[in-house]
Design a protein around this motif. Sequence first.
Motif, PDB file in Angstrom:
ATOM      1  N   ALA A 177     -12.182  -3.424  -9.501  1.00 29.45           N
ATOM      2  CA  ALA A 177     -13.303  -4.363  -9.545  1.00 29.45           C
ATOM      3  C   ALA A 177     -13.562  -4.964  -8.172  1.00 29.45           C
ATOM      4  N   GLY A 178     -12.488  -5.295  -7.448  1.00 27.86           N
ATOM      5  CA  GLY A 178     -12.647  -5.845  -6.112  1.00 27.86           C
ATOM      6  C   GLY A 178     -13.298  -4.860  -5.163  1.00 27.86           C
ATOM      7  N   LYS A 179     -12.903  -3.589  -5.239  1.00 26.31           N
ATOM      8  CA  LYS A 179     -13.486  -2.574  -4.364  1.00 26.31           C
ATOM      9  C   LYS A 179     -14.958  -2.315  -4.691  1.00 26.31           C
ATOM     10  N   MET A 180     -15.368  -2.647  -5.903  1.00 30.30           N
ATOM     11  CA  MET A 180     -16.774  -2.533  -6.270  1.00 30.30           C
ATOM     12  C   MET A 180     -17.595  -3.706  -5.762  1.00 30.30           C
ATOM     13  N   GLY A 181     -16.951  -4.646  -5.068  1.00 28.65           N
ATOM     14  CA  GLY A 181     -17.654  -5.801  -4.531  1.00 28.65           C
ATOM     15  C   GLY A 181     -17.712  -6.969  -5.472  1.00 28.65           C
ATOM     16  N   GLY A 182     -16.974  -6.907  -6.577  1.00 29.29           N
ATOM     17  CA  GLY A 182     -16.982  -8.003  -7.528  1.00 29.29           C
ATOM     18  C   GLY A 182     -16.185  -9.208  -7.049  1.00 29.29           C
ATOM     19  N   SER A 183     -16.519 -10.363  -7.595  1.00 29.84           N
ATOM     20  CA  SER A 183     -15.746 -11.586  -7.363  1.00 29.84           C
ATOM     21  C   SER A 183     -14.688 -11.638  -8.453  1.00 29.84           C
ATOM     22  N   VAL A 184     -13.443 -11.353  -8.072  1.00 29.79           N
ATOM     23  CA  VAL A 184     -12.395 -11.040  -9.052  1.00 29.79           C
ATOM     24  C   VAL A 184     -11.155 -11.890  -8.825  1.00 29.79           C
ATOM     25  N   ALA A 185     -10.525 -12.315  -9.922  1.00 28.48           N
ATOM     26  CA  ALA A 185      -9.228 -12.983  -9.871  1.00 28.48           C
ATOM     27  C   ALA A 185      -8.264 -12.248 -10.795  1.00 28.48           C
ATOM     28  N   PHE A 186      -6.970 -12.303 -10.448  1.00 29.86           N
ATOM     29  CA  PHE A 186      -5.946 -11.643 -11.247  1.00 29.86           C
ATOM     30  C   PHE A 186      -4.919 -12.655 -11.706  1.00 29.86           C
ATOM     31  N   VAL A 187      -4.573 -12.596 -12.995  1.00 29.57           N
ATOM     32  CA  VAL A 187      -3.553 -13.461 -13.589  1.00 29.57           C
ATOM     33  C   VAL A 187      -2.414 -12.564 -14.068  1.00 29.57           C
ATOM     34  N   GLY A 188      -1.225 -12.757 -13.513  1.00 28.71           N
ATOM     35  CA  GLY A 188      -0.095 -11.919 -13.893  1.00 28.71           C
ATOM     36  C   GLY A 188       1.176 -12.390 -13.217  1.00 28.71           C
ATOM     37  N   CYS A 189       2.218 -11.567 -13.294  1.00 28.17           N
ATOM     38  CA  CYS A 189       3.531 -11.913 -12.742  1.00 28.17           C
ATOM     39  C   CYS A 189       4.156 -10.722 -12.021  1.00 28.17           C
ATOM     40  N   VAL A 190       4.797 -11.000 -10.902  1.00 31.79           N
ATOM     41  CA  VAL A 190       5.598 -10.005 -10.185  1.00 31.79           C
ATOM     42  C   VAL A 190       6.936 -10.635  -9.824  1.00 31.79           C
ATOM     43  N   SER A 206      -5.926  -7.000  -0.311  1.00 33.30           N
ATOM     44  CA  SER A 206      -6.772  -6.156   0.534  1.00 33.30           C
ATOM     45  C   SER A 206      -8.070  -5.771  -0.169  1.00 33.30           C
ATOM     46  N   ALA A 207      -8.081  -5.830  -1.517  1.00 31.53           N
ATOM     47  CA  ALA A 207      -9.307  -5.558  -2.285  1.00 31.53           C
ATOM     48  C   ALA A 207     -10.130  -6.818  -2.507  1.00 31.53           C
ATOM     49  N   GLY A 208      -9.677  -7.942  -1.947  1.00 34.64           N
ATOM     50  CA  GLY A 208     -10.426  -9.184  -2.068  1.00 34.64           C
ATOM     51  C   GLY A 208     -10.198  -9.936  -3.361  1.00 34.64           C
ATOM     52  N   VAL A 209      -9.092  -9.645  -4.055  1.00 36.59           N
ATOM     53  CA  VAL A 209      -8.818 -10.288  -5.339  1.00 36.59           C
ATOM     54  C   VAL A 209      -8.158 -11.654  -5.127  1.00 36.59           C
ATOM     55  N   ASP A 210      -8.623 -12.655  -5.854  1.00 33.43           N
ATOM     56  CA  ASP A 210      -8.053 -14.010  -5.815  1.00 33.43           C
ATOM     57  C   ASP A 210      -6.689 -13.974  -6.514  1.00 33.43           C
ATOM     58  N   LEU A 211      -5.639 -14.384  -5.789  1.00 32.36           N
ATOM     59  CA  LEU A 211      -4.278 -14.321  -6.323  1.00 32.36           C
ATOM     60  C   LEU A 211      -3.700 -15.693  -6.629  1.00 32.36           C
ATOM     61  N   THR A 212      -4.554 -16.683  -6.795  1.00 37.12           N
ATOM     62  CA  THR A 212      -4.086 -18.040  -7.067  1.00 37.12           C
ATOM     63  C   THR A 212      -3.161 -18.088  -8.273  1.00 37.12           C
ATOM     64  N   GLN A 213      -3.441 -17.273  -9.293  1.00 39.14           N
ATOM     65  CA  GLN A 213      -2.662 -17.306 -10.529  1.00 39.14           C
ATOM     66  C   GLN A 213      -1.715 -16.109 -10.671  1.00 39.14           C
ATOM     67  N   LEU A 214      -1.382 -15.461  -9.556  1.00 42.78           N
ATOM     68  CA  LEU A 214      -0.358 -14.411  -9.588  1.00 42.78           C
ATOM     69  C   LEU A 214       0.985 -15.072  -9.310  1.00 42.78           C
ATOM     70  N   ARG A 215       1.857 -15.098 -10.289  1.00 42.58           N
ATOM     71  CA  ARG A 215       3.132 -15.805 -10.184  1.00 42.58           C
ATOM     72  C   ARG A 215       4.265 -14.868  -9.766  1.00 42.58           C
ATOM     73  N   THR A 216       5.214 -15.449  -9.037  1.00 40.88           N
ATOM     74  CA  THR A 216       6.462 -14.765  -8.735  1.00 40.88           C
ATOM     75  C   THR A 216       7.534 -15.342  -9.647  1.00 40.88           C
ATOM     76  N   VAL A 217       8.189 -14.477 -10.419  1.00 35.59           N
ATOM     77  CA  VAL A 217       9.144 -14.923 -11.433  1.00 35.59           C
ATOM     78  C   VAL A 217      10.524 -14.319 -11.159  1.00 35.59           C
ATOM     79  N   VAL A 232       2.641 -19.432 -19.833  1.00 41.64           N
ATOM     80  CA  VAL A 232       2.144 -19.200 -18.476  1.00 41.64           C
ATOM     81  C   VAL A 232       0.626 -19.163 -18.462  1.00 41.64           C
ATOM     82  N   LEU A 233       0.040 -18.527 -19.462  1.00 40.92           N
ATOM     83  CA  LEU A 233      -1.416 -18.417 -19.509  1.00 40.92           C
ATOM     84  C   LEU A 233      -2.078 -19.755 -19.822  1.00 40.92           C
ATOM     85  N   GLU A 234      -1.422 -20.610 -20.564  1.00 38.07           N
ATOM     86  CA  GLU A 234      -1.948 -21.958 -20.780  1.00 38.07           C
ATOM     87  C   GLU A 234      -2.039 -22.708 -19.457  1.00 38.07           C
TER      88      GLU A 234
END
Length: 324
Positions: free
Chosen positions: A50-63, A78-89, A122-124
């Motif tokens: 989605a980011g490479k398509m030029g979309g305004s995108v955010a990702f919610v997940g865990c690494v 690098s694809a322009g994705v907002d990582l504010t809600q990407l958590r490190t666990v 986490v999603l809450e």
Amino acid sequence: MQTPQVVVVGSANADLVLDIDHRPAPGETIIGSDVVTTPGGKGANQAVAAGKMGGSVAFVGCVGDDDHGALLRDSLASAGVDLTQLRTVEAPTGTATIMVTPDGENSIIVSPGANRHVTPAVLEEARSSWATAPVVVLQLEIPLESVELVATQAAGRVVLNAAPAAPLPARVLAAADPLVVNESEAAFLLQDAGGESRPGQPPGGQNGERDDAARTAQALLGLGPRSVVLTLGSAGAVVAEAQEDDGGADVAHVPAVRVEAVDTTGAGDSFVGALAVELAAGAGLAQAVGLATRVAAVAVTRRGAQTSFPTLEEVGRLDAEAGR
């Protein structure tokens, strides 16, 4: 960054890819290539596409706090994705072992790792990112209760990629607009609901196959989603949308672009990511699927998942070559 129009809630994996001559039979040992590690995971793949398509995108997940997690963060950023809600666990980043045969087809084994931490709690905490987003994208590589929370409480349009196949509650299916599945996932859902799975290829050539796919898409609509996209690989996709006035359905076939496939890994995710961006931009479902099939066509001509995904400009070049 502007307010995300597409929020992807899902998995992030490091893909451990090796080439094999053939899939091993039970008890058989074969020699494969050296392992190549690339960024993947259905959720992260869809966000990158989605980011490479030029979309305004955010990702919610865990690494995890490891090299694989850093690899995924770098690819998403690098694809322009907002990582504010990407958590490190405190868990290893998820991995997927991917075996690719000479025809470009793959077999995948996923070890969820940190993806198990994408819990309802986490999603809450991340609710502000997905609850009011115009388009929310979900898959099934995170806990099902987390998928159910987001699908049923998101105010925007829910794109549900029911992969890998799993039983789904009726209220999750009812939120899907569209439900995106391939043929095997469609068969699983229909069998789980006690319906006809329509396995195998029907007689009657190409038209017969399309008719059968159309019937399958309509049967999936009967499970409750507002719309359905049934992907057919090199045969394109079938789109089915419920009509509220008469209880019928509009069904259309969207052809695929003919290309020489090198590696199908992540092709379905590139499709979903592009679809979500087009829907967020106000496109109709069939139009959005048209772009998504072309994005997937480019992706299968390259190796890897996220590394294979094209930009909108690259898709434009494919269109120009095809005379569109």
